[in-house]
Design an enzyme around this catalytic site. Structure first.
Site, mmCIF file in Angstrom:
data_model
loop_
_atom_site.group_PDB
_atom_site.id
_atom_site.type_symbol
_atom_site.label_atom_id
_atom_site.label_comp_id
_atom_site.label_asym_id
_atom_site.label_seq_id
_atom_site.Cartn_x
_atom_site.Cartn_y
_atom_site.Cartn_z
ATOM 1 N N LYS A 290 -37.768 5.642 -64.514
ATOM 2 C CA LYS A 290 -37.911 6.623 -63.458
ATOM 3 C C LYS A 290 -37.623 8.018 -64.033
ATOM 4 C CE LYS A 290 -36.179 6.947 -58.690
ATOM 5 N NZ LYS A 290 -35.280 6.291 -57.711
ATOM 6 N N SER B 56 -34.322 4.031 -51.914
ATOM 7 C CA SER B 56 -35.313 4.491 -52.884
ATOM 8 C C SER B 56 -36.048 3.397 -53.636
ATOM 9 C CB SER B 56 -34.653 5.438 -53.896
ATOM 10 O OG SER B 56 -34.314 6.652 -53.285
ATOM 11 N N SER C 286 -37.530 7.064 -53.450
ATOM 12 C CA SER C 286 -37.866 7.931 -54.562
ATOM 13 C C SER C 286 -38.437 7.196 -55.779
ATOM 14 C CB SER C 286 -36.622 8.707 -54.994
ATOM 15 O OG SER C 286 -35.624 7.841 -55.505
#
Length: 467
Positions: free
Chosen positions: A76, A175, A151
């Site tokens: 990420k 997320s 996210s």
């Protein structure tokens, strides 16, 4: 004839260990997929093709016993890898290249995975949609006009589109689970403390932990086995060749007592509307769970002022964003509002909110204690269109996030494990999921329940149209 990316992550790992495919061959396959497909998807912010191929070749001279040996993954874009740009989804860090890697990156390397680059994230991971100003919006492969959530939106889009076999993610308020639901994947958020490199104990209010997104329950269990370690929720030595979590997902055994809940902790401060599609997904799950033989009871949360206290913590968590002075102008309106509100809080404001949420954690665990797991919708609405979130008014933007995701953040506050399962498709062919919340340290029950539903529903054989 199926292609390599049609195989599940555990099948690809088995092929690697048997030598029917090499790490370099699998790495090149996924790099070619990314080069061909990602331009209209927005899953990746950086692709490190040369480094990936070189690392894959080096792995071929190492023992194949590592938990993720030769399996392509990506980090990420909130996680540092030395020498690779990390933007944190922000224009303020558009040119940042870290010199030191984060611990989670090293853990994934030590497990034998091959990093292909960085997956897209909203600015500093503070939003439930991945539409930052440093890269193209991240779309769900199921419908290009809809967002992949956030996210861990880039990670989810990449797995759903077959650009990665499985992906690690992080979850501080939903997320992992939000993008998993928006892209038709399984998404696992472990208990606080389960994963030492992202235990939650060092984040404000203990919210953030690392987990995984995959097409199958066993795929996310594979990642958990690779990144979990000694923790407050330690388990005994596995009795199968697999690690304890993959074993639980593989066996899928047990009959459990479950609660079904549609109330949310935001009901006292927001007008939460549960869409028919979300209700339909919950009905699909309960019908199958009853048919399996699980006990189901209804449960409702007691009304409490959760929203005002969680909002303070979310603002306070943004206060530490390392951007000062004129560079604040580079932040997006939502982020800047959160940063400024967080920095305006007093120590007393923060202490009172932390104390209240600590008590709330105990009350939730106590209320859920009679049940092996609690079932909720994953999201209140169908996947949201690109541009649906207000890009100018941050207060409205925050409210929209709550309206979309009312059942996720309180699970982080309570430190409980949770898994999202993509149980149904809408009449328009969009994925809809449910969430199962476990007891502290109860990942094995969630994985077993997920495996049982997966066998009955077969979501792992679905593919987005054209992918």
């Amino acid at each position: 004839m199926s292609e390599l990316h049609d195989l599940f992550a555990i099948e690809q790992l088995d092929a690697l260990r048997r030598g029917t495919i090499t790490p370099e061959e699998l790495t090149r396959h996924y790099l070619a997929r990314i080069a061909e497909k990602d331009a209209g998807l927005g899953a990746f912010t950086t692709v490190t093709a040369e480094h990936a191929i070189a690392h894959a070749r080096d792995l071929e001279r190492t023992p194949r016993a590592a938990a993720l040996w030769g399996l392509p993954l990506a980090e990420k874009d909130l996680w540092n890898r030395a020498g690779v740009p990390t933007t944190f989804g922000s224009r303020a860090f558009a040119d940042f290249v870290p010199e030191v890697s984060d611990e989670i990156t090293t853990v994934l390397d030590d497990a034998g995975s091959v990093s292909l680059g960085k997956t897209a994230t909203p600015e500093f991971g503070l939003a439930s949609h991945t539409e930052s100003m440093v890269s193209a919006p991240t779309r769900t492969p199921w419908a290009p006009h809809l967002g992949a959530g956030g996210s861990s939106g880039g990670a989810a889009a990449a797995v759903a589109a077959g650009l990665l076999p499985v992906a690690p993610g992080s979850d501080g308020g939903g997320s992992i689970r939000i993008p998993a639901a928006a892209t038709g994947l399984v998404g696992l958020k472990p208990s606080r403390g389960r994963v030492p490199s992202g235990s939650g104990f060092t984040s404000l209010a203990g919210l953030v932990t690392y987990g995984a997104l995959g097409r199958r329950v066993a795929d996310v269990a594979l990642i958990l086995d690779a990144i979990a370690g000694p923790s407050p929720w330690s388990v005994g030595p596995p009795t199968w060749d697999e690690g304890p979590w993959l074993g639980a997902a593989t066996r899928g055994e047990g009959r459990f007592q479950l609660a079904v809940m549609t109330s949310s902790p935001w009901d006292t401060s927001r007008d939460i509307h549960v869409s028919p599609e979300a209700t339909d997904a919950l009905t699909v799950a309960t019908t199958h769970l009853e048919a399996i033989g699980h006990g189901l009871e209804s449960l409702s949360l007691e009304p409490e002022p959760y929203g005002e206290h969680f909002s303070i913590i979310w603002q306070a968590s943004a206060a530490g964003v390392p951007v000062e002075g004129e560079r604040l102008e580079l932040l997006e309106p939502l982020t800047r509002w959160l940063v400024e509100r967080g920095r305006a809080l007093s120590a007393r404001d923060l202490a009172e909110a932390l104390a209240w949420l600590s008590g709330y954690e105990r009350r939730i665990i106590r209320q859920f204690a009679p049940f092996d797991a609690v079932l909720t919708p994953a999201l209140a609405l169908t996947p949201r269109p690109i541009g649906w979130y207000d890009a100018v008014d941050p207060v409205r933007n925050f409210d929209q996030q709550v309206e979309y995701t009312p059942w996720t953040s309180f699970v982080n506050v309570a430190g409980l494990p949770a898994i999202v399962l993509p149980v149904s498709l809408t009449a328009d062919g969009l994925p809809m999921g449910v969430q199962l919340i476990g007891r502290p340290g109860g990942e094995d029950v969630l994985l077993a329940l997920g495996a049982q539903l997966e066998r009955r529903i077969g979501w792992h054989y679905r593919h987005p149209p054209g992918w």
